[in-house]
Design a protein around this motif. Structure first.
Motif, short mmCIF file in Angstrom:
data_model
loop_
_atom_site.label_atom_id
_atom_site.label_comp_id
_atom_site.label_asym_id
_atom_site.label_seq_id
_atom_site.Cartn_x
_atom_site.Cartn_y
_atom_site.Cartn_z
N ILE A 5 25.77 79.50 -65.58
CA ILE A 5 26.17 79.32 -66.98
C ILE A 5 25.48 77.94 -67.34
O ILE A 5 25.43 76.98 -67.14
CB ILE A 5 27.79 79.15 -67.15
CG1 ILE A 5 28.30 80.43 -66.66
CG2 ILE A 5 27.96 78.88 -68.49
CD1 ILE A 5 29.84 80.29 -66.64
N LEU A 6 24.60 78.14 -68.46
CA LEU A 6 23.97 77.05 -69.12
C LEU A 6 24.81 76.26 -70.15
O LEU A 6 25.83 76.85 -70.64
CB LEU A 6 22.70 77.63 -69.92
CG LEU A 6 21.52 78.47 -69.14
CD1 LEU A 6 20.51 78.83 -70.14
CD2 LEU A 6 21.13 77.66 -68.24
N ASP A 7 24.56 74.98 -69.89
CA ASP A 7 25.23 74.09 -71.01
C ASP A 7 24.44 74.15 -72.39
O ASP A 7 23.26 74.66 -72.28
CB ASP A 7 25.50 72.68 -70.55
CG ASP A 7 24.34 72.02 -70.26
OD1 ASP A 7 23.44 71.88 -70.99
OD2 ASP A 7 24.03 71.52 -69.14
N GLU A 8 25.07 73.93 -73.28
CA GLU A 8 24.62 73.71 -74.82
C GLU A 8 23.17 73.19 -74.73
O GLU A 8 22.17 73.76 -75.37
CB GLU A 8 25.27 73.12 -75.59
CG GLU A 8 24.66 73.33 -76.90
CD GLU A 8 25.98 72.70 -77.98
OE1 GLU A 8 25.57 71.88 -78.70
OE2 GLU A 8 27.14 73.13 -78.09
N PHE A 10 20.97 72.38 -72.29
CA PHE A 10 19.84 73.12 -71.35
C PHE A 10 19.42 74.51 -72.16
O PHE A 10 18.32 74.81 -72.06
CB PHE A 10 20.41 73.32 -69.94
CG PHE A 10 18.99 73.52 -68.99
CD1 PHE A 10 18.28 72.56 -68.56
CD2 PHE A 10 18.88 74.75 -68.29
CE1 PHE A 10 17.19 72.64 -67.85
CE2 PHE A 10 17.79 74.92 -67.67
CZ PHE A 10 16.89 73.96 -67.37
N ASP A 11 20.48 75.11 -72.55
CA ASP A 11 20.07 76.12 -73.40
C ASP A 11 18.99 76.12 -74.47
O ASP A 11 18.21 76.77 -74.78
CB ASP A 11 21.46 76.90 -74.00
CG ASP A 11 21.39 78.30 -74.50
OD1 ASP A 11 20.43 79.04 -74.04
OD2 ASP A 11 21.91 78.67 -75.58
N TYR A 12 19.32 74.95 -75.22
CA TYR A 12 18.53 74.66 -76.41
C TYR A 12 16.96 74.14 -75.55
O TYR A 12 16.01 74.67 -76.45
CB TYR A 12 18.85 73.23 -77.01
CG TYR A 12 18.08 72.77 -78.07
CD1 TYR A 12 17.97 73.34 -79.50
CD2 TYR A 12 17.30 71.55 -77.93
CE1 TYR A 12 16.93 72.87 -80.13
CE2 TYR A 12 16.46 71.20 -79.02
CZ TYR A 12 16.38 71.70 -79.99
OH TYR A 12 15.51 71.38 -81.04
N GLY A 18 11.18 77.98 -73.26
CA GLY A 18 11.03 79.18 -72.44
C GLY A 18 11.50 79.05 -71.28
O GLY A 18 11.64 78.18 -70.78
N GLN A 19 11.21 80.33 -70.43
CA GLN A 19 11.49 80.26 -69.00
C GLN A 19 10.49 79.81 -68.37
O GLN A 19 9.22 79.61 -68.56
CB GLN A 19 11.71 81.80 -68.43
CG GLN A 19 13.07 82.53 -69.02
CD GLN A 19 14.25 81.91 -68.64
OE1 GLN A 19 14.47 81.59 -67.49
NE2 GLN A 19 15.39 81.49 -69.51
N ARG A 41 25.44 68.89 -62.03
CA ARG A 41 25.09 70.04 -62.96
C ARG A 41 23.31 70.00 -62.87
O ARG A 41 22.93 71.21 -62.60
CB ARG A 41 25.07 69.53 -64.40
CG ARG A 41 24.96 70.81 -65.33
CD ARG A 41 25.99 71.82 -64.91
NE ARG A 41 25.86 72.87 -66.18
CZ ARG A 41 26.41 73.96 -65.84
NH1 ARG A 41 27.13 74.27 -64.80
NH2 ARG A 41 26.01 74.80 -66.86
N LEU A 42 22.76 68.85 -62.53
CA LEU A 42 21.36 69.04 -62.18
C LEU A 42 21.16 69.78 -60.87
O LEU A 42 19.99 70.45 -60.77
CB LEU A 42 20.81 67.63 -62.18
CG LEU A 42 19.25 67.36 -61.63
CD1 LEU A 42 18.21 68.27 -62.84
CD2 LEU A 42 18.84 65.90 -61.52
#
Length: 96
Positions: A5-8, A10-12, A18-19, A41-42
């Motif tokens: 699950i990404l946090d906000e 890292f999602d940004y 991109g990937q 988290r890292l």
């Protein structure tokens, strides 16, 4: 195994970069070595994505061990004695 699950934040980051276009798996021994030294988290991202490159080298998530010598040159001995420092990312232009 934990769900990825990404946090906000890292999602940004992934929205902008991109990937990864290159990935290298992180060995379990490396994860264990940094456990308690770097944020969980890292380590979770390393476990799921590995050390990786984005935008054909514009940004890299790196193995801190690969940059220990550069860090020692960059930071004075006095600073290094005060705390522990790690390089976790670099730009394509060499900014750590």
């Amino acid at each position: 195994m934990s769900e990825f699950i990404l946090d906000e934040d890292f999602d940004y980051f992934l929205e902008k970069f991109g990937q990864p276009d290159w990935q290298h798996p992180v060995e379990r021994t490396t994860l264990e070595y940094y456990r308690g030294k770097l944020p969980d988290r890292l380590l979770f991202y390393w476990e799921k994505m590995g050390f990786c490159r984005f935008k054909q080298g514009l940004f890299w998530i790196v193995n801190p061990a690969d940059y220990e010598d550069e860090l020692a040159i960059w930071l004075s001995e006095d600073i290094l004695k005060q705390d522990n420092y790690y390089v976790i990312a670099r730009s394509g232009f060499g900014k750590l």
